[in-house]
Design an enzyme around this catalytic site. Sequence first.
Site, PDB file in Angstrom:
ATOM      1  N   SER A  66      10.472   6.465   9.432  1.00  0.00           N
ATOM      2  CA  SER A  66       9.946   6.116  10.743  1.00  0.00           C
ATOM      3  C   SER A  66      10.374   4.706  11.139  1.00  0.00           C
ATOM      4  CB  SER A  66       8.414   6.192  10.695  1.00  0.00           C
ATOM      5  OG  SER A  66       7.865   5.870  11.946  1.00  0.00           O
ATOM      6  N   CYS A  83      -1.755   2.281   7.813  1.00  0.00           N
ATOM      7  CA  CYS A  83      -0.846   1.158   7.572  1.00  0.00           C
ATOM      8  C   CYS A  83      -1.456  -0.241   7.597  1.00  0.00           C
ATOM      9  CB  CYS A  83       0.305   1.178   8.568  1.00  0.00           C
ATOM     10  SG  CYS A  83       0.183   2.448   9.780  1.00  0.00           S
ATOM     11  N   CYS A  94      -1.132  -2.646  15.224  1.00  0.00           N
ATOM     12  CA  CYS A  94      -0.858  -2.349  13.809  1.00  0.00           C
ATOM     13  C   CYS A  94      -1.378  -3.443  12.883  1.00  0.00           C
ATOM     14  CB  CYS A  94       0.637  -2.167  13.609  1.00  0.00           C
ATOM     15  SG  CYS A  94       1.092  -1.759  11.923  1.00  0.00           S
ATOM     16  N   CYS A  97       5.082  -7.072   7.802  1.00  0.00           N
ATOM     17  CA  CYS A  97       6.064  -6.599   8.789  1.00  0.00           C
ATOM     18  C   CYS A  97       6.281  -7.685   9.836  1.00  0.00           C
ATOM     19  CB  CYS A  97       5.530  -5.334   9.463  1.00  0.00           C
ATOM     20  SG  CYS A  97       6.727  -4.519  10.537  1.00  0.00           S
ATOM     21  N   GLU A 121       0.820  -1.203   0.000  1.00  0.00           N
ATOM     22  CA  GLU A 121       0.000   0.000   0.000  1.00  0.00           C
ATOM     23  C   GLU A 121       0.852   1.252   0.000  1.00  0.00           C
ATOM     24  OE1 GLU A 121      -2.893  -1.997   3.340  1.00  0.00           O
ATOM     25  OE2 GLU A 121      -2.144   0.029   3.597  1.00  0.00           O
ATOM     26  N   SER A 169       8.700   5.688  16.509  1.00  0.00           N
ATOM     27  CA  SER A 169       7.391   5.290  17.020  1.00  0.00           C
ATOM     28  C   SER A 169       7.567   4.912  18.484  1.00  0.00           C
ATOM     29  CB  SER A 169       6.864   4.094  16.226  1.00  0.00           C
ATOM     30  OG  SER A 169       6.731   4.469  14.879  1.00  0.00           O
ATOM     31  N   LEU A 170       7.292   5.863  19.353  1.00  0.00           N
ATOM     32  CA  LEU A 170       7.567   5.653  20.772  1.00  0.00           C
ATOM     33  C   LEU A 170       6.346   5.052  21.476  1.00  0.00           C
ATOM     34  CD1 LEU A 170       9.862   6.052  22.818  1.00  0.00           C
ATOM     35  CD2 LEU A 170       8.914   8.296  23.344  1.00  0.00           C
ATOM     36  N   HIS A 171       5.241   5.759  21.407  1.00  0.00           N
ATOM     37  CA  HIS A 171       3.928   5.271  21.858  1.00  0.00           C
ATOM     38  C   HIS A 171       3.782   4.963  23.344  1.00  0.00           C
ATOM     39  CE1 HIS A 171       3.105   5.253  17.654  1.00  0.00           C
ATOM     40  NE2 HIS A 171       3.525   4.048  17.371  1.00  0.00           N
ATOM     41  N   CYS A 187       3.261   8.274   1.272  1.00  0.00           N
ATOM     42  CA  CYS A 187       3.678   7.371   2.327  1.00  0.00           C
ATOM     43  C   CYS A 187       3.899   6.012   1.664  1.00  0.00           C
ATOM     44  CB  CYS A 187       2.569   7.301   3.372  1.00  0.00           C
ATOM     45  SG  CYS A 187       2.884   6.104   4.667  1.00  0.00           S
ATOM     46  N   CYS A 210       3.779  -5.116  16.322  1.00  0.00           N
ATOM     47  CA  CYS A 210       3.159  -4.139  17.234  1.00  0.00           C
ATOM     48  C   CYS A 210       1.674  -4.475  17.395  1.00  0.00           C
ATOM     49  CB  CYS A 210       3.328  -2.719  16.705  1.00  0.00           C
ATOM     50  SG  CYS A 210       5.063  -2.230  16.564  1.00  0.00           S
TER      51      CYS A 210
HETATM   52  N1  SAH Z   1       7.779   0.305  11.082  1.00  0.00           N
HETATM   53  C1  SAH Z   1       7.905   1.717  11.122  1.00  0.00           C
HETATM   54  C2  SAH Z   1       7.116   2.456  10.044  1.00  0.00           C
HETATM   55  C3  SAH Z   1       5.724   1.993   9.700  1.00  0.00           C
HETATM   56  S1  SAH Z   1       4.351   2.349  10.723  1.00  0.00           S
HETATM   57  C4  SAH Z   1       7.510   2.232  12.481  1.00  0.00           C
HETATM   58  O1  SAH Z   1       7.068   1.446  13.300  1.00  0.00           O
HETATM   59  O2  SAH Z   1       7.705   3.399  12.747  1.00  0.00           O
HETATM   60  C5  SAH Z   1       4.020   4.047  10.664  1.00  0.00           C
HETATM   61  C6  SAH Z   1       3.433   4.593  11.961  1.00  0.00           C
HETATM   62  O3  SAH Z   1       2.047   4.215  12.163  1.00  0.00           O
HETATM   63  C7  SAH Z   1       4.166   4.098  13.186  1.00  0.00           C
HETATM   64  O4  SAH Z   1       4.362   5.161  14.063  1.00  0.00           O
HETATM   65  C8  SAH Z   1       3.177   3.082  13.750  1.00  0.00           C
HETATM   66  O5  SAH Z   1       3.435   2.831  15.098  1.00  0.00           O
HETATM   67  C9  SAH Z   1       1.868   3.755  13.476  1.00  0.00           C
HETATM   68  N2  SAH Z   1       0.673   2.904  13.542  1.00  0.00           N
HETATM   69  C10 SAH Z   1       0.539   1.602  13.247  1.00  0.00           C
HETATM   70  N3  SAH Z   1      -0.722   1.188  13.463  1.00  0.00           N
HETATM   71  C11 SAH Z   1      -1.411   2.263  13.891  1.00  0.00           C
HETATM   72  C12 SAH Z   1      -2.756   2.480  14.275  1.00  0.00           C
HETATM   73  N4  SAH Z   1      -3.638   1.486  14.270  1.00  0.00           N
HETATM   74  N5  SAH Z   1      -3.100   3.719  14.662  1.00  0.00           N
HETATM   75  C13 SAH Z   1      -2.202   4.730  14.679  1.00  0.00           C
HETATM   76  N6  SAH Z   1      -0.923   4.599  14.325  1.00  0.00           N
HETATM   77  C14 SAH Z   1      -0.524   3.373  13.942  1.00  0.00           C
END
Ligand code: SAH
Length: 342
Positions: free
Chosen positions: A188, A330, A116, A109, A89, A211-213, A102, A113
């Site tokens: 990212s 994503c 995701c 992947c 995508e 991507s800290l979260h 993007c 996570c």
């Molecule tokens: N693998 C890399 C880049 C791809 S994801 C990374 O983890 O940074 C791009 C961004 O979308 C990341 O910050 C990821 O954590 C976030 N993301 C994934 N699923 C999501 C969701 N359901 N809602 C909001 N952000 C999400």
Amino acid sequence: MDILSLTSDEMREVFKENSMQAYRAAQVYEWLHKHLVSDYDEMTNLPKDMRESLKELFPVPVFSIERKAVSKDGTAKYLFALPDGDYVESVVMKYKYGYTICVSSQVGCKMGCAFCASALGGFKRSLSAGEILSQVYTAQKDLGQRISHIVLMGMGEPFDNYENVTRFITLVTDEKGQNLSMRNISLSTCGVVPGIKALAQKKLQLTLSISLHAPNNEIRNRLMPINKKYNIDELLSACKEYINATSRRISFEYAMIDGLNDSDENARELASRLRGMLCHVNLIPINEVKESPFKPSSAERIASFTSVLEKKGITVTVRRKLGSDIDASCGQLRLKEKRRSD
Ligand code: SAH
């Protein structure tokens, strides 16, 4: 390696090995990367027999548009079909400063996570530099608009595909091709520390997003398996190394999840960890994925979290939600396509 992944110097070498002159390599490179022509028949300054042999020798990886959805806000989401039957995508967003794409760096992947959709779809393989470029070129041609900004935030973990991703960045910023500004590229990562350290040494002027979260290991371990390999302290220390090497501000992505990581206490803990760093926090109300239990934080909660961070001197933005009517987040479209065919 596919022809779209070769630098102009490499292309010259490969042409030489196949008894073709250097200026022919330069012509083909320009067709591919400047004029976005992937069909040798359209490369009209090449002799016909050369075009025929190029087709045999160096097929160009082209993605076909399997599905395209355009949101009310102008966001365009592409689902590209790969020759091997899977999908990737890309999303194109229209901002005041221009079009941003993007792109995906992998099919699926491995990072797993919890929130995701890309993880749910499973991992298939990494994409070549040419295949990442092909997303940019195909979308640009389809839209008839110049794409000026790139974010590597689609499917996949860029640092799990380091060589191809850095090669992609070299190619897309090449003045003989699309000549994008390095400052218009964001990458990212979920926190692959060796990748951050390696990229720091390259001293590129792109923007690194992390991507800290979560503000601590306890919460981050629940959301992101990578944290068990490289914990928050190791991650932030690699980030500091990156900032020292590049003088670039790091952007921390923080998905706001109702009741999980969004309290004022969480904000205070985050602020104290990031204190003194050249950084910026980008809050994202989490996008709901059907298979996952997480709900987005309320607007009031996000406002309160924001104000705690700001009072501690941290710059914060809240990500505008684009394309939510077309599943433009994503992995969602690929997942839907998989469900359709399962
Ligand atoms: N693998 C890399 C880049 C791809 S994801 C990374 O983890 O940074 C791009 C961004 O979308 C990341 O910050 C990821 O954590 C976030 N993301 C994934 N699923 C999501 C969701 N359901 N809602 C909001 N952000 C999400």
